[in-house]
Design an enzyme around this catalytic site. Structure first.
Site, PDB file in Angstrom:
ATOM      1  N   GLN A 114       0.846  -1.200   0.000  1.00  0.00           N
ATOM      2  CA  GLN A 114       0.000   0.000   0.000  1.00  0.00           C
ATOM      3  C   GLN A 114       0.878   1.245   0.000  1.00  0.00           C
ATOM      4  O   GLN A 114       1.564   1.531   0.977  1.00  0.00           O
ATOM      5  CB  GLN A 114      -0.911  -0.019   1.230  1.00  0.00           C
ATOM      6  CG  GLN A 114      -1.823   1.172   1.373  1.00  0.00           C
ATOM      7  CD  GLN A 114      -2.588   1.157   2.686  1.00  0.00           C
ATOM      8  OE1 GLN A 114      -2.236   0.419   3.606  1.00  0.00           O
ATOM      9  NE2 GLN A 114      -3.621   1.956   2.791  1.00  0.00           N
ATOM     10  N   SER A 149       4.467  -1.615   4.406  1.00  0.00           N
ATOM     11  CA  SER A 149       4.644  -3.031   4.736  1.00  0.00           C
ATOM     12  C   SER A 149       4.678  -3.856   3.456  1.00  0.00           C
ATOM     13  O   SER A 149       3.937  -3.592   2.509  1.00  0.00           O
ATOM     14  CB  SER A 149       3.498  -3.523   5.619  1.00  0.00           C
ATOM     15  OG  SER A 149       3.412  -2.778   6.810  1.00  0.00           O
ATOM     16  N   GLU A 232      -9.144  -1.351   5.511  1.00  0.00           N
ATOM     17  CA  GLU A 232      -7.886  -1.511   6.240  1.00  0.00           C
ATOM     18  C   GLU A 232      -8.128  -1.541   7.739  1.00  0.00           C
ATOM     19  O   GLU A 232      -7.570  -2.378   8.461  1.00  0.00           O
ATOM     20  CB  GLU A 232      -6.932  -0.368   5.894  1.00  0.00           C
ATOM     21  CG  GLU A 232      -5.626  -0.410   6.662  1.00  0.00           C
ATOM     22  CD  GLU A 232      -4.745   0.800   6.395  1.00  0.00           C
ATOM     23  OE1 GLU A 232      -3.520   0.656   6.512  1.00  0.00           O
ATOM     24  OE2 GLU A 232      -5.279   1.878   6.079  1.00  0.00           O
ATOM     25  N   GLU A 365      -5.403   9.337  16.973  1.00  0.00           N
ATOM     26  CA  GLU A 365      -5.944  10.695  17.027  1.00  0.00           C
ATOM     27  C   GLU A 365      -6.903  10.944  15.861  1.00  0.00           C
ATOM     28  O   GLU A 365      -7.984  11.515  16.037  1.00  0.00           O
ATOM     29  CB  GLU A 365      -4.794  11.713  16.996  1.00  0.00           C
ATOM     30  CG  GLU A 365      -3.939  11.731  18.245  1.00  0.00           C
ATOM     31  CD  GLU A 365      -2.909  10.597  18.284  1.00  0.00           C
ATOM     32  OE1 GLU A 365      -2.237  10.437  19.315  1.00  0.00           O
ATOM     33  OE2 GLU A 365      -2.779   9.865  17.276  1.00  0.00           O
TER      34      GLU A 365
END
Length: 395
Positions: A114, A149, A232, A365
């Protein structure tokens, strides 16, 4: 084909196994045949690995294959493809793109990564600077991505770029499938707190991407990306799991087998964490039921937020419970793993790795804002004027 029930799906698996003995069929041939039979992800359309069956019945099929000793597609290794690329391609891709990408994605022949976050655009994804400029039937892409990743093993990437810098930042973005073997793609490891290089940074220099690999309309990349991001967060924090399947199970087992380490007050704290983990697990199950009825919503952000907070609290409790033993670190060797194997690593590794849970897949957040605005219905912001009494701001 719709309306299939659990019994009919089990019959289909039995019929398939009668013609494809997993002990006598080469692994990749078996997986390809399973996809072609519609027994891969059963909720997908016929011809694309599915039968148009309810998504909630997927475990019925998976359990039947597992009981027969059939090989799986190594879902932990190809999780980005399965959980993020595939639903995006299914929803926004062309028929040709679905036929090209979905089968080798599901069988694991082609690993996906990604390419979203950038050094200056992580949580604020819409601030991305990677540019794509049209050149005939191709796009020329230049920029840098980070925290990627599986980039070191990936054949393809889901990539979001800026194609029009002169419009508001949530507009002018375009989404592509990027060939990671194309000239101009450079992958460098990023060593992290655990000692491993689980992530990478990716440099894109004059990378040529055919327009045929564009997902969605030009300038509509933000809307396409929302499909990826919602899936995701579900992939990271959601999914059905048995009781004590996660990190709480590891710590609960240590508590049961190491009574000599217990100290006053720890039992109450462990019980609070256990109950919170069970509540989060049930919430993830409910989210799975919602997914069976359609696309994921903002609730996936809440599940992922809870997952990150819990894993960090549980791993911290484990270190306190184990005392000096928990401070020892097993191996800080630099390596580039395919999966995160926290279960078979030391408590120290689990503690350090859990710190990343509140960053990956959307920071806690940012997720808090999404929960506040899209789940709780709170206003996006409140202007605080020091000259206006607080009681008037509550209106």
């Amino acid at each position: 084909m719709t309306g299939l029930d659990a019994a009919q799906l089990r019959d289909r698996v039995r019929e398939f196994l009668a013609g494809h003995d997993p002990r006598a069929t080469e692994r990749l041939d078996f997986l390809r045949a399973r996809f072609d039979a519609g027994l891969a992800w059963i909720s997908f359309p016929e011809g694309l690995g599915g039968l148009g069956a309810p998504r909630a019945l997927q475990p019925v099929v998976d359990e039947a294959f597992a009981a027969a000793g059939a090989p799986d597609n190594q879902p932990l290794r190809i999780g980005i493809g399965l959980g993020m690329a595939a639903p995006t391609i299914l929803r926004h891709g062309t028929d040709e793109q679905r036929r090209r990408f979905l089968r080798p994605l599901w069988t694991g022949e082609e690993v996906w990564c990604q390419l979203f976050s950038e050094p200056g655009a992580g949580s604020d994804l819409a601030a991305l600077a990677t540019r794509a400029v049209k050149d005939g039937d191709d796009w020329i892409v230049n920029g840098q991505k980070v925290w990627t990743s599986m980039a070191h093993e990936a054949r393809w990437a889901i990539l979001i770029t800026r194609t029009d810098p002169d419009v508001p930042k949530h507009q002018g973005m375009t989404y592509f499938a990027c060939d990671m073997t194309a000239p101009g793609v450079e992958v460098r490891p990023l060593r992290q707190l655990t000692g491993e290089a689980e992530f990478n940074e990716v440099f894109l220099t004059d990378v040529r991407i055919p327009d045929a690999y564009r997902l969605g309309d030009v300038g509509d990349g933000w809307r396409v990306a929302q499909t990826t991001l919602m899936n995701e967060r579900v992939a990271i924090g959601g999914g059905a799991a048995p009781r004590e399947a996660g990190m709480i199970g590891v710590v609960a087992e240590e508590w049961r087998t190491r009574p000599e380490l217990r100290t006053p007050g720890q039992h109450d704290e462990l019980m609070r964490l256990w109950v919170a983990a069970e509540a989060a697990r049930l919430a993830a199950e409910r989210l799975g039921e919602q997914l069976a009825a359609g696309q994921p919503g903002a609730e996936g952000s809440a599940v992922k937020y809870a997952y990150a907070k819990l894993t960090q609290a549980i791993s911290g409790f484990e270190l306190e419970f184990l005392g000096d033993e928990g401070l020892r670190y097993d191996d800080w060797t630099m390596r580039r793993p395919s999966i995160v194997d926290w279960r078979h690593r030391s408590p120290g590794y689990r503690y350090l790795r859990a710190k990343g849970n509140s960053i990956e897949g959307g920071t806690s957040e940012i997720l808090s804002n999404i929960i506040a605005e899209r789940v709780l219905g709170l206003p996006s912001e409140i202007r605080v004027d020091k000259d206006v009494p607080w009681k008037d701001l509550r209106r």
